[in-house]
Design a protein around this motif. Sequence first.
Motif, PDB file in Angstrom:
ATOM      1  N   GLY A 128       0.837  -1.198   0.000  1.00 22.94           N
ATOM      2  CA  GLY A 128       0.000   0.000   0.000  1.00 22.94           C
ATOM      3  C   GLY A 128       0.868   1.243   0.000  1.00 22.94           C
ATOM      4  N   VAL A 129       0.747   2.052  -1.040  1.00 22.89           N
ATOM      5  CA  VAL A 129       1.460   3.335  -1.143  1.00 22.89           C
ATOM      6  C   VAL A 129       0.533   4.335  -1.840  1.00 22.89           C
ATOM      7  CG1 VAL A 129       3.839   2.457  -1.190  1.00 22.89           C
ATOM      8  CG2 VAL A 129       2.565   2.636  -3.318  1.00 22.89           C
ATOM      9  N   GLN A 130       0.832   5.595  -1.708  1.00 22.96           N
ATOM     10  CA  GLN A 130       0.008   6.628  -2.328  1.00 22.96           C
ATOM     11  C   GLN A 130       0.137   6.642  -3.852  1.00 22.96           C
ATOM     12  OE1 GLN A 130      -2.278   9.179  -0.899  1.00 22.96           O
ATOM     13  NE2 GLN A 130      -2.292   7.282   0.288  1.00 22.96           N
ATOM     14  N   ARG A 131       1.264   6.165  -4.387  1.00 24.18           N
ATOM     15  CA  ARG A 131       1.450   6.109  -5.841  1.00 24.18           C
ATOM     16  C   ARG A 131       1.813   4.682  -6.244  1.00 24.18           C
ATOM     17  NH1 ARG A 131       5.741   9.601  -7.673  1.00 24.18           N
ATOM     18  NH2 ARG A 131       5.071   8.831  -9.685  1.00 24.18           N
ATOM     19  N   PRO A 132       0.834   3.784  -6.338  1.00 23.09           N
ATOM     20  CA  PRO A 132       1.121   2.381  -6.642  1.00 23.09           C
ATOM     21  C   PRO A 132       1.881   2.172  -7.945  1.00 23.09           C
ATOM     22  CG  PRO A 132      -1.207   2.688  -6.093  1.00 23.09           C
ATOM     23  CD  PRO A 132      -0.585   4.040  -6.140  1.00 23.09           C
ATOM     24  N   GLU A 133       1.641   3.036  -8.917  1.00 24.58           N
ATOM     25  CA  GLU A 133       2.318   2.893 -10.217  1.00 24.58           C
ATOM     26  C   GLU A 133       3.821   3.147 -10.118  1.00 24.58           C
ATOM     27  OE1 GLU A 133       1.424   7.222  -9.762  1.00 24.58           O
ATOM     28  OE2 GLU A 133       0.299   5.399  -9.327  1.00 24.58           O
ATOM     29  N   ALA A 134       4.271   3.733  -9.027  1.00 23.65           N
ATOM     30  CA  ALA A 134       5.692   4.049  -8.845  1.00 23.65           C
ATOM     31  C   ALA A 134       6.476   2.901  -8.195  1.00 23.65           C
ATOM     32  CB  ALA A 134       5.843   5.319  -8.009  1.00 23.65           C
ATOM     33  N   VAL A 135       5.800   1.787  -7.877  1.00 21.72           N
ATOM     34  CA  VAL A 135       6.476   0.650  -7.245  1.00 21.72           C
ATOM     35  C   VAL A 135       6.897  -0.351  -8.314  1.00 21.72           C
ATOM     36  CG1 VAL A 135       6.205  -1.294  -5.650  1.00 21.72           C
ATOM     37  CG2 VAL A 135       5.187   0.925  -5.106  1.00 21.72           C
ATOM     38  N   ASP A 136       8.159  -0.757  -8.283  1.00 19.93           N
ATOM     39  CA  ASP A 136       8.675  -1.811  -9.159  1.00 19.93           C
ATOM     40  C   ASP A 136       8.366  -3.147  -8.476  1.00 19.93           C
ATOM     41  OD1 ASP A 136      10.172  -3.736 -10.502  1.00 19.93           O
ATOM     42  OD2 ASP A 136      11.894  -2.409 -10.800  1.00 19.93           O
ATOM     43  N   CYS A 137       7.224  -3.724  -8.811  1.00 23.89           N
ATOM     44  CA  CYS A 137       6.759  -4.943  -8.148  1.00 23.89           C
ATOM     45  C   CYS A 137       7.692  -6.127  -8.399  1.00 23.89           C
ATOM     46  CB  CYS A 137       5.338  -5.276  -8.588  1.00 23.89           C
ATOM     47  SG  CYS A 137       4.109  -4.091  -7.958  1.00 23.89           S
ATOM     48  N   ASP A 138       8.322  -6.193  -9.562  1.00 22.73           N
ATOM     49  CA  ASP A 138       9.258  -7.283  -9.835  1.00 22.73           C
ATOM     50  C   ASP A 138      10.476  -7.202  -8.920  1.00 22.73           C
ATOM     51  OD1 ASP A 138       7.637  -8.336 -11.847  1.00 22.73           O
ATOM     52  OD2 ASP A 138       8.619  -7.151 -13.415  1.00 22.73           O
ATOM     53  N   LEU A 139      10.957  -5.999  -8.673  1.00 24.45           N
ATOM     54  CA  LEU A 139      12.099  -5.824  -7.779  1.00 24.45           C
ATOM     55  C   LEU A 139      11.716  -6.211  -6.349  1.00 24.45           C
ATOM     56  CD1 LEU A 139      15.031  -4.992  -7.490  1.00 24.45           C
ATOM     57  CD2 LEU A 139      14.273  -2.635  -7.209  1.00 24.45           C
ATOM     58  N   VAL A 140      10.537  -5.826  -5.910  1.00 22.54           N
ATOM     59  CA  VAL A 140      10.069  -6.202  -4.577  1.00 22.54           C
ATOM     60  C   VAL A 140       9.970  -7.727  -4.482  1.00 22.54           C
ATOM     61  CG1 VAL A 140       8.178  -6.039  -2.918  1.00 22.54           C
ATOM     62  CG2 VAL A 140       8.856  -4.015  -4.226  1.00 22.54           C
ATOM     63  N   ALA A 141       9.430  -8.376  -5.503  1.00 21.94           N
ATOM     64  CA  ALA A 141       9.291  -9.839  -5.512  1.00 21.94           C
ATOM     65  C   ALA A 141      10.645 -10.527  -5.426  1.00 21.94           C
ATOM     66  CB  ALA A 141       8.536 -10.297  -6.753  1.00 21.94           C
TER      67      ALA A 141
END
Length: 120
Positions: A58-71
């Motif tokens: 959960g963040v205010q700008r979800p499009e700014a998260v690199d989900c692959d990097l987090v994974a």
Amino acid sequence: MTEKRIILEMGTGNDLYGQDYTKAARRAVQDALHHSSITLFSKLGISHEEMRVEVTIGVQRPEAVDCDLVASDLPRGRASVRAVKGGLDVEDAGAGTLHVVATAAVEAYLPDLVGKFVKS
């Protein structure tokens, strides 16, 4: 195949100066992971590859998260990460910057093991 959620951990992370949503998200996931010590796998002889991990950030700008990097930070299981609207941006009006706060929910699922183990 039916699955059951066996783990739910939550964490928070932030990036106070860089305004980096991915960095805050990664810190939130690490915070959640550091709340767990799971001996279930070794005790029952279950492979970590059987575990599916779902992470919601959960963040205010979800499009700014690199989900692959987090994974890629998840040490075990088959991971998927999605970012949604949440978290918190705290404005520092004097500096013209934001302090980014992310929340993470880490859920782990295993195939339903009902009947596989019998009390001896």
